[in-house]
Design an enzyme around this catalytic site. Structure first.
Site, PDB file in Angstrom:
ATOM      1  N   ARG A 175     -48.592  15.042  46.601  1.00 37.97           N
ATOM      2  CA  ARG A 175     -49.142  13.697  46.414  1.00 37.97           C
ATOM      3  C   ARG A 175     -48.375  12.923  45.341  1.00 37.97           C
ATOM      4  NH1 ARG A 175     -55.530  12.721  45.388  1.00 37.97           N
ATOM      5  NH2 ARG A 175     -55.077  13.663  43.362  1.00 37.97           N
TER       6      ARG A 175
ATOM      7  N   ARG B 289     -56.627  22.887  37.515  1.00 37.08           N
ATOM      8  CA  ARG B 289     -57.477  21.735  37.829  1.00 37.08           C
ATOM      9  C   ARG B 289     -58.575  22.124  38.818  1.00 37.08           C
ATOM     10  NH1 ARG B 289     -54.870  16.373  40.591  1.00 37.08           N
ATOM     11  NH2 ARG B 289     -56.743  15.099  40.744  1.00 37.08           N
TER      12      ARG B 289
END
Length: 232
Positions: free
Chosen positions: A135, A179
Site C-alpha cells: 500500500r 501493528r
C-alpha cells in the site's frame, strides 16, 4: 426509507477492506458514512474548544488522544439522532481516527444511542500483511493505492496530481506484524462487548468481493436497500 433508524459500525484491522465495505453499504442502503477524521479536520478549523485542544496535540507531533476524539464524535452524533449512519472503526494503534476504537469510546457511544448492528471483518494475517506492505498513499489527499490490485498509472506517482506517493512507516513490511498484534489486543474488548449484546456479525475471507454479498444480505434484513446487489 424505513421507519426504524439504523446505526451500524464496521470493525476490522488495517488492510481488511473496511473502507470499501463502508462505501458499498452507504451507497446500497442510503446510510451516512461518518468519518471521525473528517470531523476532526472540521473541528480544527472551527476554533471551538475541542478543535483548539486537538490542534495543540497535532502541532506537537502527537496523536490526538481518545478523550478528545470522543468529544468530537459525541458532538457530531448528537446532531444526527434522527438519521441512519455508519461508523468505520479501524481499531488499531498508531492512528487517532476511527470510532469506536476502544472500550471507553464504545461505552461513550452507548450514552447517546443504541447500535443495531456491528460488522467484524476477519481477514487472515498473511493476507493483511501482503495488502499493507503493497500500500502507498498520496499525502495531500489520502488517496490509497495497492501495487497488486489498484496500482497508479505511473509507478510511484498519484494519478490526479502527478505528485509522488509515499509508503507510511507502519505499512513497511517490518512494521506490519507489530501493528497487527496491537490491533488484536485493542480489538478484543470492543468485539467481546458487542458479541455479548448479540449484535456482532463476523465475516471471514480473503477477498472483499466474496464477503460483500453476505454483508449485503445481512443489511437487507435490517433496512430496505436503495440499490440492488447487482447495481452495486
Amino acid at each position: 426509507m424505513a421507519s426504524k433508524l439504523l446505526r451500524a459500525v464496521v470493525l476490522g484491522p488495517p488492510g481488511s477492506g473496511k473502507g470499501t465495505v463502508c462505501e458499498r453499504i452507504a451507497r446500497s442502503f442510503g446510510l451516512q458514512h461518518l468519518s471521525s477524521g473528517q470531523f476532526l479536520r472540521e473541528s480544527l478549523g472551527g476554533g471551538d474548544e475541542v478543535g483548539v485542544l486537538a490542534k495543540q496535540y497535532l502541532e506537537r507531533g502527537l496523536l490526538v488522544p481518545d478523550h478528545v476524539i470522543t468529544r468530537v464524535m459525541m458532538t457530531e452524533l448528537e446532531k444526527r439522532r434522527e438519521q441512519h449512519w455508519l461508523l468505520d472503526a479501524p481499531l488499531h494503534c498508531g492512528d487517532c481516527t476511527g470510532f469506536p476504537r476502544t472500550l471507553g469510546q464504545a461505552k461513550a457511544l452507548d450514552r447517546i444511542c443504541e447500535l443495531d448492528l456491528v460488522i467484524s471483518l476477519n481477514i487472515p494475517f498473511e493476507t493483511l500483511k501482503d495488502r499493507l506492505s503493497a500500500r502507498w498513499v498520496h499525502p495531500g489527499s489520502g488517496r490509497v493505492y495497492n501495487m497488486d490490485f489498484n496500482p497508479p498509472h505511473v509507478q510511484g506517482i498519484d494519478d490526479l496530481t502527478g505528485e509522488p506517493l509515499v509508503q507510511r512507516e507502519d505499512d513497511r513490511p517490518e512494521a506490519v506484524a507489530a501493528r497487527l498484534r496491537k490491533y488484536k489486543d485493542a480489538a478484543k474488548p470492543v468485539i467481546e462487548l458487542y458479541k455479548s449484546r448479540g449484535i456482532l456479525h463476523s465475516f471471514s475471507g480473503t477477498e472483499t468481493n466474496k464477503i460483500w454479498p453476505y454483508v449485503y444480505t445481512l443489511l437487507s434484513s435490517k433496512i430496505p436497500p436503495v440499490l440492488s446487489d447487482e447495481e452495486n
